[in-house]
Every structure is written in structure tokens, then in C-alpha cells.
Design a protein around this motif. Structure first.
Motif, PDB file in Angstrom:
ATOM      1  N   UNK A  61      82.775  61.132 -35.128  1.00 25.36           N
ATOM      2  CA  UNK A  61      81.314  61.132 -35.037  1.00 25.36           C
ATOM      3  C   UNK A  61      80.846  60.299 -33.855  1.00 25.36           C
ATOM      4  N   UNK A  62      79.762  60.793 -33.241  1.00 27.96           N
ATOM      5  CA  UNK A  62      79.215  60.132 -32.070  1.00 27.96           C
ATOM      6  C   UNK A  62      77.709  60.088 -32.270  1.00 27.96           C
ATOM      7  N   UNK A  63      77.122  58.912 -32.335  1.00 28.38           N
ATOM      8  CA  UNK A  63      75.668  58.847 -32.515  1.00 28.38           C
ATOM      9  C   UNK A  63      74.982  58.856 -31.154  1.00 28.38           C
ATOM     10  N   UNK A  64      73.761  59.400 -31.098  1.00 31.49           N
ATOM     11  CA  UNK A  64      73.079  59.510 -29.804  1.00 31.49           C
ATOM     12  C   UNK A  64      72.597  58.156 -29.279  1.00 31.49           C
ATOM     13  N   UNK A  65      72.103  58.132 -28.070  1.00 31.23           N
ATOM     14  CA  UNK A  65      71.532  56.952 -27.402  1.00 31.23           C
ATOM     15  C   UNK A  65      72.537  55.797 -27.336  1.00 31.23           C
ATOM     16  N   UNK A  66      73.798  56.115 -27.099  1.00 33.74           N
ATOM     17  CA  UNK A  66      74.778  55.040 -26.963  1.00 33.74           C
ATOM     18  C   UNK A  66      75.069  54.326 -28.259  1.00 33.74           C
TER      19      UNK A  66
ATOM     20  N   UNK B 288      76.946  53.743 -32.161  1.00 35.93           N
ATOM     21  CA  UNK B 288      78.359  53.553 -32.481  1.00 35.93           C
ATOM     22  C   UNK B 288      79.152  54.860 -32.615  1.00 35.93           C
TER      23      UNK B 288
ATOM     24  N   UNK C  88      82.431  56.794 -34.586  1.00 38.37           N
ATOM     25  CA  UNK C  88      83.212  56.713 -35.822  1.00 38.37           C
ATOM     26  C   UNK C  88      84.573  57.369 -35.609  1.00 38.37           C
TER      27      UNK C  88
ATOM     28  N   UNK D 238      90.922  56.720 -43.010  1.00 35.96           N
ATOM     29  CA  UNK D 238      89.743  55.871 -43.200  1.00 35.96           C
ATOM     30  C   UNK D 238      88.793  56.102 -42.042  1.00 35.96           C
ATOM     31  N   UNK D 239      87.510  56.036 -42.373  1.00 39.91           N
ATOM     32  CA  UNK D 239      86.530  56.144 -41.302  1.00 39.91           C
ATOM     33  C   UNK D 239      86.117  54.744 -40.888  1.00 39.91           C
ATOM     34  N   UNK D 240      86.283  54.447 -39.619  1.00 29.14           N
ATOM     35  CA  UNK D 240      85.858  53.149 -39.123  1.00 29.14           C
ATOM     36  C   UNK D 240      84.952  53.365 -37.921  1.00 29.14           C
ATOM     37  N   UNK D 241      83.780  52.739 -37.977  1.00 35.18           N
ATOM     38  CA  UNK D 241      82.816  52.896 -36.906  1.00 35.18           C
ATOM     39  C   UNK D 241      82.759  51.624 -36.088  1.00 35.18           C
ATOM     40  N   UNK D 242      82.509  51.766 -34.787  1.00 39.45           N
ATOM     41  CA  UNK D 242      82.345  50.574 -33.955  1.00 39.45           C
ATOM     42  C   UNK D 242      81.462  50.883 -32.760  1.00 39.45           C
ATOM     43  N   UNK D 243      80.946  49.818 -32.150  1.00 38.74           N
ATOM     44  CA  UNK D 243      80.139  50.000 -30.950  1.00 38.74           C
ATOM     45  C   UNK D 243      81.020  50.490 -29.808  1.00 38.74           C
TER      46      UNK D 243
ATOM     47  N   UNK E 105      83.122  47.806 -28.171  1.00 41.07           N
ATOM     48  CA  UNK E 105      84.354  47.468 -28.880  1.00 41.07           C
ATOM     49  C   UNK E 105      85.410  48.544 -28.657  1.00 41.07           C
TER      50      UNK E 105
END
Lengths: 79, 626
Positions: free
Chosen positions: A43-48, A50, A52, A58-63, A66
């Protein structure tokens, strides 16, 4: 050859972790981001926002900051 | 003095057991099964902010500690420091305990994410701890046709392992026996003092390899994985995810008001009728007047808003348990980072809508010092449940009683504006107070979605609501007595309050309210909800109109002008949004900031800002003749 990091992955692309740049990323290693492990960007969220990753189920999300500290060797690509 | 042959029970009695494991591994469920204590089980990483203590059901002398989940023996935030205390500094928590380490560590492992959890277990084992491994999520493994061989696991690890379904009482019995055995037999092998490690004995990479091999031996996976629909495809979608987030948050606050309105109206009518009945029944003495108009009226005026508070707690609980909050954290990290906050500020801020006190403690989960400071500083600005009765009353005064839909919209609006103020203050602090940039990081493990268990959320919401009533009740009664004396002695026409009015009146007239509302406002500094009961007392509204009716027609003392005009009511709403009016929050803020200076400047700052905003709103609205 430039070093690729987790930030460079496309959505649903899988790669193998080669190394983590910073010693302060010990925690990420403990969460499963070990050299030799395969990760998929799920997963990729918009506007820069985090990213995933799927690491061993396991799902791990980060900035993105990072994620850019984790280098990968481009491996298999599932699109 | 030590006896030569201590009986088994003697050596068990002072024991302490620590539950340890990754976030969301199911520790709290095991804790509840062992202790029978229905404490909170939450599907969000880091929700257990303080450790919890319970007594083992079968032998109450044995203490069980539940800690915030932690994926490492090297702490990164305040809550993790607490977790590690229950392993390496038990004597700091219990001075009478002779050893700094617990007698037994129960490592809770979520069967679906074994590898890194086995790594943690291994590290504890290498340090020499007496360990019992409890594997959870049996139902999930069964559902995905995975098989876990605990006999082999136990043999390989050389410690007892059990795979449990904590809801099955038989499982708990077996676990109980294993615990007793571990305490009696194995503890002799544990070194006397295990200090907190600073590095790993075995390199992390090697431990991971070891774990991988072990999993190959104990876990059977089906060869074909069935791909199920993943709700994150919608809920974390770049576009729909943001829409869903907005809709869920709006729906949450809108439903507080709209769902509760019929109940609130019914309660209010019933209560007015009851008071009316009681006042006719009892002889008109000073004492019965005090009981009816002093206690019951004040108490009732707050209790009618309890359904709203219950609905708020219930909905927040459901959202927490579903696993959605971790997604919310993710969705909001980017915007919050621009304000000097962190995605991890989201849950503390949201729980600030219930109460600032647990919210401030939840902020310990935030690793960055600056981010944690700003989060805690702005939490009191979130609209907590104690403000609900106040907003409820003020919105009814603004709109009348017959507009549940519009009132719901207004209530949502109030939450939006207060969130806006909260984030605005955070942004200003970040811009002007903290000039230095702090390196910031954010990562979070997303738990699986799980359907929330209705009974457990209901029970929690009920407990929290009762907590509110028991906290507010005595305060309301005390304020009731105080106000009764103030307004009725030496005589009702020239009471202490009248004397004070010369001082109070001029302070509050710029807000468009007279000294009577001013007195209610001053008393609400003890706790916000007291404002409603104090108004009921000051205006002595045990009449047939009910509180709303009486206040709606109230006029300024020396003129025919209405007291609660849209301008003055909106001014009051702003005052309550911003002002710091909760003594308990001040005390907790002092503890969490560790500084009186910060706490007092926060308190004085918010009260002054509230006053200025309220005056500005009133004067501005009056210009446009509201």
C-alpha cells in the motif's frame, strides 16, 4: 549501479532486503526487516504518506524516510 | 526467617508473574482469563499504557502483571520503559519483592506471526528467565488450516508450551497447572539477578535464522493460500481510504447526538415530572428544598446526558477493537507530521474525546520527545465527554428541542471546530515554541481486522460511564451544597452571591452573561459538567418547563433582554471548547510533563484564550445583531 531502497518499490513489487543503513533501525529488524527477507509493497498513501509492506505475513507501515534506510536488491516482481 | 522445609505454598506466595509479548499478541485476553479481571483488551498496538496487576484466580497470592506489548528488549518510548520494568526492575514497582526479576515470565506468542516473537522469547531465554510460552490465535490458525505442533516446540525450546483458546475454560485450567509447576520446579534454575541487557548475546541475524528453522519444524502451512478480500484495499485506498476515514469520524460524532436525543428527551421529561411530584409530596421545609433543589436537580440535569457519554464510549471502543485505529494512525500521519505531531498522536487525541486523563497517558506511546510534548499539550483542547452535557444544553438553547437532525449537525460542527483549534495550537507550538527540528520516525504494525465482541465493548463502555457518574456525582452534590448556601444565605434576596455579584458581574458582562451564569461558570472549574447542574440550581428550574424551558426564557436581571441569545450561547460554546476546567487533568499533566511551569502556563494560557475568544465571538455576533 545505484542502490535501491524500499521507497523505490512499485505497488505489489517484491524484493529482498540487502542491508539496513542505520544502526537505529534495530527496531525495524526486530519487526522482521532482516537482510535476506523478502518484502512486498502492499500500500502507498498519497501526498508522500506512509508505505505499507508485507513482511512474512505481517503488515508493517512506515514513513518514506524510514523506508529509504532499507536497501533492497531487486528480485522477483509480481504485478 | 527461613524454615528448613518450606511448604510448596510458601515458596509460591510472594511470586510475581509477568506477561510479556509483542503488541496485539493476545496478552490482555490471557491476563483476563488468568485473573478474572475484565480489564481492557484492545486491538491497537500500545494501548496498554500502564502495566496492570491482577491476582491469579486459583491462588490470589500470586500477582500477575500485564504489560504494554513490546517487540524488543531495548526500549524506544515511555510505555516500553514501563514494560521492561516488569522484567528487570520489579523491586521498583514492589519494594517488598526481594528480587528485581519476576519468578516467571509468560511469553505470549501470536501463532500467526511466530518468527519475530520467537526471537524475543529466545533473547529472554538466553538471559536466563524462567519462561512459559503461551500461543494464541488458535481459531485463526484453524481457519487458515495451519497446524502448530506444541509438543515439538516445547521439546526444542526446553520450556513448557501451550496453545490456548483463552475463552475455553479447560485451556485456562491446564495453563494454571503449568504455571504452578513452572513456579515450583523451574524457578530454581533462574539466576538471582538478571540485569537489563544493552546488547544481544547472540547477533540478531543468527537468532532469526534459528527461529526460521524452528518454525519449519513446528508449523504446517497449507500449500495453497486462499486469498481473501482485504478490507484495506478500500480502507487504505489512496482516495476511498481518505473518504472512509472522514465518513467514519463524522459518523462517530454525529451519532453521539442523534442516537441519544430521544433518550435524553425522555429522561429529562421523566426527571422533571419526578421532581415535581417529590416537591408536592414532601413538606416544604428548608431541608426538603435543599434535597430537591440542591442535590437532585443538579444531579438529574447532568444524568440526562449520560446516554450520550455511553454512546461515545461504546463507539470509540468498537472502533478500537476492530483494528481500524491503527489504519487511522497511518492515514493521518502525513498531515499530523506537518504540525509537529506523529501518526501515533492520533489515538491519544481521539481518546481525548472521551477523557483527557487516559489520553495523556496514552501519549507515552509516542517515541519523539517533542511530538509527545505537543500531543499532551493540546489534548485538553479536544472535546472530552464532560463537555457533552454542556454542549448538549447550549445547543438545545440555540436550536430548541425539536431539531434532532440539526442538533446532530451542530454537535459534529462543534467537534470539527475544536479539532481545528487543537491542531492549530499544535501547529503554532511547533512553529514558534520548538524551533529546533527533531528527527522523527514512524512505523506501526497493522493488526488483522477482527469483529469487535459486543459484550466486551458494552461492559467497558458501561464501566467508563459509571466511572464518569461516580466522579461527577460527588462533585455535583458538593457544588450543590455550596451554591445553595451561597444563594440562600443569609437570606435569598440578599445572599452571599448577591454580594459577590459586584465583582463577578463586570468580568462576565463582556461575554454577554450576567453574574448568575458567571457563578455557574466559576464552579465549572472544578469539573466542566458541573456547569449544567450549577445553572439548574442558580436558576432554580425545578419548574414544569424543565431546564431547557426555564433557561430559554431567562432574562438579564435588570432588563427584559433574553440572557441566552445565539451570541452569548456561541460565546459560551467557545469558552468551553478552549478553557482548561478540570483539576484532575491539571494533576495528570503535571505528572506527565514533570513540570509545574509547563502545566501552569498551559492552564493559564487556555483559560485566558477561552475568555478572549468567548468575548470576541459574543461582541462580533452582536454587531450582526444575533
Amino acid at each position: 549501479m545505484t542502490q535501491h531502497t524500499l521507497v523505490d518499490l512499485n505497488l505489489n513489487e517484491t524484493a529482498e532486503i540487502s542491508c539496513l543503513s542505520d544502526s537505529c533501525h534495530l527496531r525495524l529488524m526486530e519487526l522482521g526487516f532482516m537482510p535476506g527477507t523478502t518484502v512486498t509493497l502492499v500500500n502507498k498513501l498519497p501526498f508522500g504518506g506512509p508505505l505499507t509492506f508485507d513482511v512474512e505475513g505481517c503488515k508493517i507501515a512506515m514513513r518514506r524516510d524510514d523506508a529509504s534506510a532499507i536497501s533492497v536488491s531487486h528480485g522477483l516482481s509480481f504485478t | 526467617m527461613r524454615r528448613l522445609f518450606p511448604s510448596p505454598m510458601d515458596s509460591l506466595s510472594p511470586s510475581i508473574i509477568t506477561l510479556f509479548g509483542h503488541p496485539n499478541s493476545g496478552k490482555t485476553t490471557i491476563f483476563n482469563a488468568l485473573t478474572g479481571l475484565h480489564s481492557k483488551t484492545v486491538n491497537y498496538p500500545g494501548s496498554t499504557v500502564d502495566y496492570k496487576e491482577g491476582a491469579l484466580l486459583s491462588s490470589p497470592d500470586i500477582r500477575v502483571l500485564d504489560t504494554p506489548g513490546i517487540p524488543s528488549l531495548i526500549a524506544q518510548s515511555e510505555d516500553e520503559v514501563i514494560s521492561l520494568k516488569t522484567l528487570f526492575h520489579v523491586d521498583e514497582l514492589y519494594p517488598e519483592h526481594f528480587s528485581p526479576n519476576p519468578e516467571l515470565v509468560i511469553v505470549v506468542l501470536d501463532g500467526t506471526r511466530l518468527k519475530k516473537q520467537l526471537v524475543l522469547l529466545r533473547q529472554l531465554q538466553e538471559l536466563g528467565f524462567n519462561i512459559l510460552a503461551v500461543l494464541t490465535m488458535k481459531d485463526y490458525l484453524d481457519e487458515h488450516s495451519m497446524e502448530l505442533n506444541t509438543t515439538v516446540l516445547s521439546h526444542e525450546l526446553e520450556i513448557p508450551c501451550i496453545h490456548v483458546n483463552a475463552r475455553d475454560p479447560k485451556n485456562t485450567e491446564v495453563l494454571d497447572l503449568l504455571i504452578k509447576n513452572a513456579l515450583l520446579v523451574q524457578r530454581q534454575n533462574q539466576p538471582e539477578h538478571i540485569p537489563r541487557p544493552t546488547t544481544f548475546k547472540t547477533p540478531l541475524e543468527e537468532t532469526f535464522k534459528w527461529a526460521e528453522n524452528l518454525i519449519g519444524l513446528v508449523l504446517k502451512k497449507p500449500t495453497i493460500l486462499v486469498k481473501k478480500f482485504d478490507p484495506d484495499q478500500v480502507l487504505l485506498h489512496p482516495i476511498w481510504g481518505l473518504f472512509a476515514f472522514g465518513a467514519i469520524m463524522t459518523g462517530l460524532f454525529w451519532s453521539i447526538f442523534s442516537l441519544a436525543t430521544p433518550i435524553v428527551d425522555g429522561l429529562d421529561a421523566g426527571f422533571s415530572w419526578g421532581l415535581d411530584f417529590l416537591s408536592r409530596l414532601l413538606p416544604a421545609t428548608l431541608f426538603s428544598d435543599l434535597i430537591i433543589n440542591g442535590f437532585l436537580l443538579g444531579l438529574g440535569s447532568v444524568i440526562v446526558f449520560v446516554p450520550q457519554i455511553f454512546i461515545l464510549f461504546f463507539l470509540l471502543g468498537a472502533l478500537e477493537d476492530s483494528g481500524y485505529l491503527a489504519r487511522g494512525t497511518l492515514l493521518i500521519d502525513k498531515p499530523l507530521s506537518l504540525l509537529g505531531l506523529n501518526g501515533k498522536s492520533f489515538v491519544p487525541l481521539l481518546s481525548g474525546c472521551a477523557c483527557a486523563i487516559p489520553a495523556m497517558m496514552a501519549a507515552r506511546n509516542i517515541p519523539g520527545k517533542k511530538e509527545r510534548f505537543i500531543t499532551m499539550f493540546v489534548i485538553p483542547l479536544m472535546s472530552c465527554s464532560a463537555r457533552l452535557p454542556v454542549y448538549g444544553l447550549l445547543i438545545s438553547l440555540l436550536l430548541g428541542l425539536n431539531h434532532p437532525l440539526l442538533s446532530g449537525v451542530m454537535m459534529t460542527g462543534v467537534y470539527f471546530v475544536s479539532t481545528f483549534i487543537t491542531l492549530g495550537v499544535a501547529g503554532l507550538l511547533n512553529r514558534f515554541y520548538f524551533k529546533a527540528k527533531e528527527s522523527s520516525s514512524f512505523h506501526i504494525e497493522l493488526p488483522e481486522y477482527r469483529p469487535p465482541i459486543f459484550s466486551s465493548i458494552f461492559k467497558r463502555a458501561k464501566d467508563q460511564t459509571l466511572g464518569f457518574i461516580f466522579k461527577a456525582g460527588p462533585m455535583i452534590v458538593m457544588v450543590g451544597i455550596g451554591l445553595y448556601i451561597l444563594t440562600n444565605f443569609p437570606n435569598p434576596d440578599y445572599s452571599f452571591a448577591h454580594k459577590l455579584s459586584h465583582f463577578i458581574g463586570p468580568v462576565f458582562s463582556p461575554m454577554g452573561i450576567d453574574w448568575r451564569v458567571g457563578i455557574a461558570l466559576i464552579f465549572s472549574f472544578a469539573a466542566r459538567e458541573v456547569f449544567v447542574s450549577a445553572l439548574a440550581l442558580v436558576f432554580n428550574t425545578g419548574s414544569e418547563d424543565g431546564l431547557f424551558g426555564a433557561l430559554q426564557h431567562a432574562t438579564h436581571l435588570n432588563s427584559q433582554e433574553l440572557l441566552f441569545t445565539p451570541a452569548s450561547v456561541i460565546g459560551l460554546v467557545f469558552f468551553f471548547m478552549i478553557s482548561m476546567q478540570c483539576l484532575t487533568t491539571v494533576a495528570v499533566a503535571r505528572k506527565e510533563f514533570g513540570s509545574w511551569k509547563v502545566t501552569l502556563s498551559m492552564t493559564v494560557g487556555y483559560v485566558s484564550l477561552a475568555y478572549v475568544t468567548a468575548v470576541a465571538a459574543y461582541q462580533l455576533l452582536r454587531l450582526f445583531s444575533f
